[in-house]
Scaffold this motif. Structure first.
Motif, short mmCIF file in Angstrom:
data_model
loop_
_atom_site.label_atom_id
_atom_site.label_comp_id
_atom_site.label_asym_id
_atom_site.label_seq_id
_atom_site.Cartn_x
_atom_site.Cartn_y
_atom_site.Cartn_z
N LEU A 126 0.83 -1.21 0.00
CA LEU A 126 0.00 0.00 0.00
C LEU A 126 0.87 1.26 0.00
CD1 LEU A 126 -2.47 -1.08 2.86
CD2 LEU A 126 -2.69 -1.53 0.41
N TYR A 128 0.17 4.63 0.20
CA TYR A 128 -0.72 5.76 0.46
C TYR A 128 0.02 6.92 1.15
CZ TYR A 128 -4.39 2.02 0.39
OH TYR A 128 -5.20 0.97 0.10
N SER A 129 0.71 6.61 2.24
CA SER A 129 1.16 7.67 3.16
C SER A 129 2.29 8.50 2.59
CB SER A 129 1.62 7.06 4.49
OG SER A 129 0.52 6.46 5.13
N GLY A 133 2.55 13.59 5.85
CA GLY A 133 1.42 13.29 6.73
C GLY A 133 0.55 12.20 6.17
N GLY A 134 0.43 11.11 6.93
CA GLY A 134 -0.31 9.95 6.44
C GLY A 134 -1.80 10.03 6.76
N SER A 135 -2.16 10.80 7.81
CA SER A 135 -3.58 10.86 8.18
C SER A 135 -4.39 11.59 7.11
CB SER A 135 -3.76 11.58 9.52
OG SER A 135 -3.05 10.92 10.53
N TRP A 159 6.46 4.69 4.87
CA TRP A 159 5.73 3.59 5.51
C TRP A 159 5.13 2.62 4.51
CZ3 TRP A 159 7.51 4.84 9.98
CH2 TRP A 159 7.38 6.11 10.52
N THR A 161 4.94 -0.54 3.80
CA THR A 161 5.32 -1.81 4.42
C THR A 161 5.29 -2.94 3.38
OG1 THR A 161 4.35 -0.99 6.45
CG2 THR A 161 4.79 -3.36 6.36
N THR A 365 -1.08 3.68 15.54
CA THR A 365 -0.76 4.53 14.40
C THR A 365 -1.17 3.93 13.06
OG1 THR A 365 1.12 5.46 15.58
CG2 THR A 365 1.14 5.69 13.19
N THR A 369 -4.58 6.56 12.75
CA THR A 369 -4.30 6.65 14.19
C THR A 369 -5.58 6.58 15.03
OG1 THR A 369 -4.46 9.06 14.36
CG2 THR A 369 -2.32 8.18 13.69
N GLU A 371 -6.43 8.59 17.27
CA GLU A 371 -7.02 9.94 17.36
C GLU A 371 -7.95 10.21 16.17
OE1 GLU A 371 -3.78 9.41 17.71
OE2 GLU A 371 -3.14 10.29 19.61
N LYS A 393 -3.00 20.87 11.24
CA LYS A 393 -2.65 21.12 9.83
C LYS A 393 -3.81 20.73 8.92
CE LYS A 393 -0.60 16.67 9.26
NZ LYS A 393 0.53 15.86 9.04
C1 LIG Z 1 4.60 0.30 11.26
C2 LIG Z 1 3.82 1.13 10.30
C3 LIG Z 1 3.39 0.57 9.10
C4 LIG Z 1 2.67 1.33 8.18
N1 LIG Z 1 2.35 0.78 6.96
C5 LIG Z 1 1.81 1.56 6.00
C6 LIG Z 1 1.63 1.06 4.67
O1 LIG Z 1 1.90 -0.10 4.39
N2 LIG Z 1 1.19 1.92 3.72
C7 LIG Z 1 0.88 3.22 3.99
O2 LIG Z 1 0.49 3.94 3.07
N3 LIG Z 1 1.01 3.73 5.25
C8 LIG Z 1 1.48 2.92 6.24
N4 LIG Z 1 1.67 3.42 7.52
C9 LIG Z 1 1.36 4.82 7.75
C10 LIG Z 1 0.21 5.04 8.69
O3 LIG Z 1 -1.01 4.78 8.07
C11 LIG Z 1 0.38 6.49 9.13
O4 LIG Z 1 1.51 6.53 9.97
C12 LIG Z 1 -0.81 7.00 9.85
O5 LIG Z 1 -1.88 7.14 8.96
C13 LIG Z 1 -0.51 8.35 10.52
O6 LIG Z 1 0.13 9.21 9.63
P1 LIG Z 1 1.48 9.98 10.06
O7 LIG Z 1 2.40 9.00 10.73
O8 LIG Z 1 1.98 10.69 8.86
O9 LIG Z 1 1.01 11.01 11.16
P2 LIG Z 1 0.32 12.43 10.93
O10 LIG Z 1 -0.82 12.27 9.98
O11 LIG Z 1 1.37 13.43 10.58
O12 LIG Z 1 -0.26 12.71 12.38
C14 LIG Z 1 0.56 13.22 13.44
C15 LIG Z 1 -0.27 13.26 14.71
O13 LIG Z 1 -1.42 14.11 14.52
C16 LIG Z 1 -2.62 13.41 14.83
N5 LIG Z 1 -3.67 13.78 13.86
C17 LIG Z 1 -3.55 13.91 12.51
N6 LIG Z 1 -4.73 14.20 11.95
C18 LIG Z 1 -5.65 14.22 12.95
C19 LIG Z 1 -7.06 14.44 13.01
N7 LIG Z 1 -7.77 14.66 11.92
N8 LIG Z 1 -7.67 14.38 14.23
C20 LIG Z 1 -6.96 14.13 15.36
N9 LIG Z 1 -5.61 13.92 15.36
C21 LIG Z 1 -4.96 13.96 14.19
C22 LIG Z 1 -2.29 11.93 14.66
O14 LIG Z 1 -3.11 11.10 15.46
C23 LIG Z 1 -0.83 11.89 15.12
O15 LIG Z 1 -0.77 11.76 16.52
C24 LIG Z 1 2.35 2.67 8.48
C25 LIG Z 1 2.77 3.23 9.69
C26 LIG Z 1 3.48 2.48 10.60
C27 LIG Z 1 3.95 3.12 11.88
#
Ligand SMILES: Cc1cc2nc3c(=O)[nH]c(=O)nc-3n(C[C@H](O)[C@H](O)[C@H](O)COP(=O)(O)OP(=O)(O)OC[C@H]3O[C@@H](n4cnc5c(N)ncnc54)[C@H](O)[C@@H]3O)c2cc1C
Length: 397
Positions: A126, A128-129, A133-135, A159, A161, A365, A369, A371, A393
């Motif tokens: 996948l 996506y991220s 910022g993955g969220s 990320w 994976t 996460t 996440t 959250e 953001k």
């Molecule tokens: C071990 C691991 C495997 C993963 N595998 C994959 C994969 O295979 N493919 C892929 O595409 N992604 C993958 N991910 C990514 C994962 O989906 C993202 O890490 C996750 O979506 C959060 O994005 P970010 O780490 O960029 O945090 P950010 O989006 O930058 O968020 C930072 C902080 O802000 C908070 N936040 C953000 N937006 C909001 C909101 N709307 N409301 C409340 N709080 C908020 C979050 O909870 C977090 O605490 C993986 C991550 C990990 C750690």
């Protein structure tokens, strides 16, 4: 809710014995050691062995490379795969993407890929991220620009994976930077051996291996586009919803919660129970005879059970949060030996509790996440107004 058990027919019991025998043979100590060392969530030998029996897509007809299993046998297989600790991350991502391939890929490409995917020789991850910022998944920045019959990709993903064990990534790209953010996205199935793709390993605190993937002038034929140009948000919805637990048959044979590591928590609780049965306090009494210890252990076991039966997004949030809080309590109950990792002198139960403690943290996460899920529950389940957090953001534009 029906908590009744299923009476297996003689054929289903025979199938269960067969699965246990096969998995008992292929899940060797080397496979477990490989997983501990790499954190890949994947083992090629095991994956191909499952594929050769049609067990990667067990519901598919045998002529399509599946095993033509009924729902009960599918469930038996899934439970045994979990019990035998088969590494399934790449199996899971390949399954999620396949449904989108069937819906949105060039039919010729789909026909080419189907037997390969069923056999386990072709796998998907996948993409996506974004690093930024993955969220905010729709904020993807990796650019795809049309060039005749091809597309040229530039940018990076974080990320991804399993990228190092997969042949294709299901990639979210930006094709129209001027359009509103959900409307300028296009999905591709990008061959990971294309020139210009560079995969760099990231090892997490929980021992998992994931990747940063860089795309520099990567040329991809238009046949690898999935769905409409700028229609990527629609293409993505199926796999995203499936990852969040949607679309499971409502026949009592599917997981209720969105699984997020509950099994690792259960294994740690079992490890603590075994430790308690053979460990004495300084006064000579067994830890397992201490009512306070049993009370705490029982509450943790109940909390894992509750996670299993909490549906969808609530289950995802509960299982992760109760795992993180519960595993810390378990470490406190067992004491200093619990923090020793597998292989360390004095480690108990193969370092199971230490592993579960580190693994638990990431469950809050990935896949979105806790959250973000709490926000979705507030808005979509409880009907509360959309969150508007000053400084986020997401809303500062
Ligand atoms: C071990 C691991 C495997 C993963 N595998 C994959 C994969 O295979 N493919 C892929 O595409 N992604 C993958 N991910 C990514 C994962 O989906 C993202 O890490 C996750 O979506 C959060 O994005 P970010 O780490 O960029 O945090 P950010 O989006 O930058 O968020 C930072 C902080 O802000 C908070 N936040 C953000 N937006 C909001 C909101 N709307 N409301 C409340 N709080 C908020 C979050 O909870 C977090 O605490 C993986 C991550 C990990 C750690």
């Amino acid at each position: 809710m029906d908590f009744g058990t299923v009476d297996l027919t003689p054929e289903q019991e025979a199938f269960q014995r067969e699965v246990r025998a096969v998995l008992g043979e292929i899940m060797t100590e080397e496979v477990h050691e490989h997983e501990r060392r790499t954190g890949d969530g994947f083992n090629e030998g095991v994956h191909l062995a499952l594929g050769s029996r049609g067990w990667l897509f067990p519901a598919w007809p045998v002529e399509d490379g599946g095993a033509g299993l009924d729902r009960v046998c599918q469930r038996i297989l899934a439970l045994e795969i979990a019990r035998h600790q088969v590494p399934t991350i790449t199996m899971g991502t390949t399954n999620l993407v396949w449904a989108a391939v069937e819906l949105s890929c060039d039919p010729e490409l789909t026909a080419e890929l189907k037997p390969e995917v069923a056999a386990g020789r072709v796998r998907f991850c996948l993409g996506y991220s974004d690093p930024e910022g993955g969220s905010d998944i729709a904020g993807a920045t990796l650019r795809a620009v049309r060039d005749g019959d091809e597309w040229v990709l530039n940018g990076s993903k974080l990320w991804t994976t399993g990228a190092h064990n997969c042949q294709y990534t299901f990639l979210l790209t930006r094709t129209d930077p001027e359009a509103p953010k959900h409307k300028g996205l296009t999905m591709f199935l990008v061959p990971l051996d294309a020139p210009g793709v560079e995969i760099q390993a990231i090892r997490t605190y929980g021992g998992e291996r994931t990747n940063a993937v860089y795309y520099t002038d990567v040329h991809v034929a238009d046949r690898y586009r999935m769905g409409e140009v700028n229609g990527g948000w629609a293409t993505l919805q199926g796999p995203l919803s499936a990852e969040h637990g949607a679309g499971r048959p409502d026949d009592g044979l599917s997981d209720i919660a969105m699984f997020m590591g509950t099994r690792e928590f259960e294994r740690a609780i079992d490890a603590a129970a075994r430790w308690a049965k053979r460990t004495s306090r300084p006064d000579g009494t067994l830890v397992a005879d201490d009512p306070a210890f049993l009370d705490r252990l029982g509450r943790l076991a109940v909390s894992t059970e509750a996670s299993w039966v909490t549906p969808a997004a609530m289950g995802r949030t509960k299982s992760s949060l109760s795992f993180i809080a519960g595993i810390a309590e378990l470490m406190d109950m067992v004491g200093p030996e619990a923090v020793l990792a597998h292989g360390a002198e004095g480690a108990i139960e193969g370092g199971e509790i230490d592993f579960a403690h580190r693994f638990a943290q990431g469950t809050a996460t990935y896949g979105g996440t806790t959250e973000v899920f709490k926000g979705m529950i507030a808005q979509h389940v409880l009907g509360l107004p959309r969150l508007n957090l000053p400084g986020s953001k997401q809303w500062v534009r």
